[in-house]
Design a protein around this motif. Sequence first.
Motif, short mmCIF file in Angstrom:
data_model
loop_
_atom_site.label_atom_id
_atom_site.label_comp_id
_atom_site.label_asym_id
_atom_site.label_seq_id
_atom_site.Cartn_x
_atom_site.Cartn_y
_atom_site.Cartn_z
N GLU A 44 10.43 11.03 8.39
CA GLU A 44 8.98 10.86 8.42
C GLU A 44 8.45 11.12 7.02
N ASP A 45 7.62 10.22 6.53
CA ASP A 45 7.12 10.39 5.17
C ASP A 45 5.72 11.01 5.15
N SER A 46 5.44 11.70 4.08
CA SER A 46 4.10 12.24 3.78
C SER A 46 3.92 12.15 2.27
N ILE A 47 2.91 11.43 1.86
CA ILE A 47 2.59 11.32 0.44
C ILE A 47 1.10 11.59 0.30
N ALA B 254 5.74 6.74 9.69
CA ALA B 254 4.55 7.32 9.07
C ALA B 254 3.60 7.70 10.18
N VAL B 255 3.09 8.90 10.14
CA VAL B 255 2.12 9.39 11.11
C VAL B 255 0.82 9.55 10.34
N ILE B 256 -0.11 8.62 10.54
CA ILE B 256 -1.33 8.56 9.76
C ILE B 256 -2.50 9.05 10.60
N ARG C 170 -0.29 3.95 18.58
CA ARG C 170 -1.54 4.60 18.25
C ARG C 170 -1.82 5.63 19.34
N ILE C 171 -2.09 6.85 18.93
CA ILE C 171 -2.39 7.91 19.88
C ILE C 171 -3.89 8.16 19.79
N ARG C 172 -4.60 7.80 20.82
CA ARG C 172 -6.06 7.87 20.85
C ARG C 172 -6.55 9.31 20.95
N TRP D 60 -13.24 13.66 17.09
CA TRP D 60 -11.90 13.25 17.50
C TRP D 60 -11.51 11.98 16.77
N CYS D 61 -10.25 11.87 16.44
CA CYS D 61 -9.77 10.68 15.73
C CYS D 61 -8.39 10.27 16.25
N ASP D 62 -8.06 9.01 16.00
CA ASP D 62 -6.78 8.45 16.42
C ASP D 62 -5.70 8.75 15.37
N THR D 63 -4.46 8.74 15.82
CA THR D 63 -3.30 8.85 14.94
C THR D 63 -2.55 7.52 15.01
N LEU D 64 -2.32 6.91 13.86
CA LEU D 64 -1.61 5.64 13.77
C LEU D 64 -0.14 5.93 13.47
N LEU D 65 0.76 5.29 14.19
CA LEU D 65 2.20 5.40 13.96
C LEU D 65 2.70 4.09 13.38
N MET D 66 3.43 4.18 12.27
CA MET D 66 4.00 3.00 11.63
C MET D 66 5.48 3.25 11.40
N GLN D 67 6.28 2.19 11.37
CA GLN D 67 7.74 2.32 11.28
C GLN D 67 8.30 1.26 10.34
#
Length: 98
Positions: free
Chosen positions: A11-14, A47-49, A72-74, A83-90
């Motif tokens: 999992e990346d974090s930049i 990526a967990v955005i 996407r986790i609502r 509250w905000c969503d989390t976007l998952l990318m691969q």
Amino acid sequence: RTRPAYRFMAEDSIYIAPGEQGKGLGTLLLGELLARCEASGFMQMIAVIGDAANNLPSARLHSIIGFTECGRIRNSGFKFNRWCDTLLMQRALGEAEI
């Protein structure tokens, strides 16, 4: 992830300082990170955005590098008093396919 089944996934974090954003540093860093993870034997990167609606530059960066949205986790995060969503990318690395 601590489970052995996930040992080939990274999992990346930049994070780029606000005054340095938009100068191509994220692209350079993420490209180097992908190369190093691939050389280390990882097969997938995620990526967990957080705050997906207001973090479009991060989603755009990942998309340019070849990541695709995989979920996407609502209403999963609480940030800036809302509250905000989390976007998952691969993105596949090495010989892996999504």
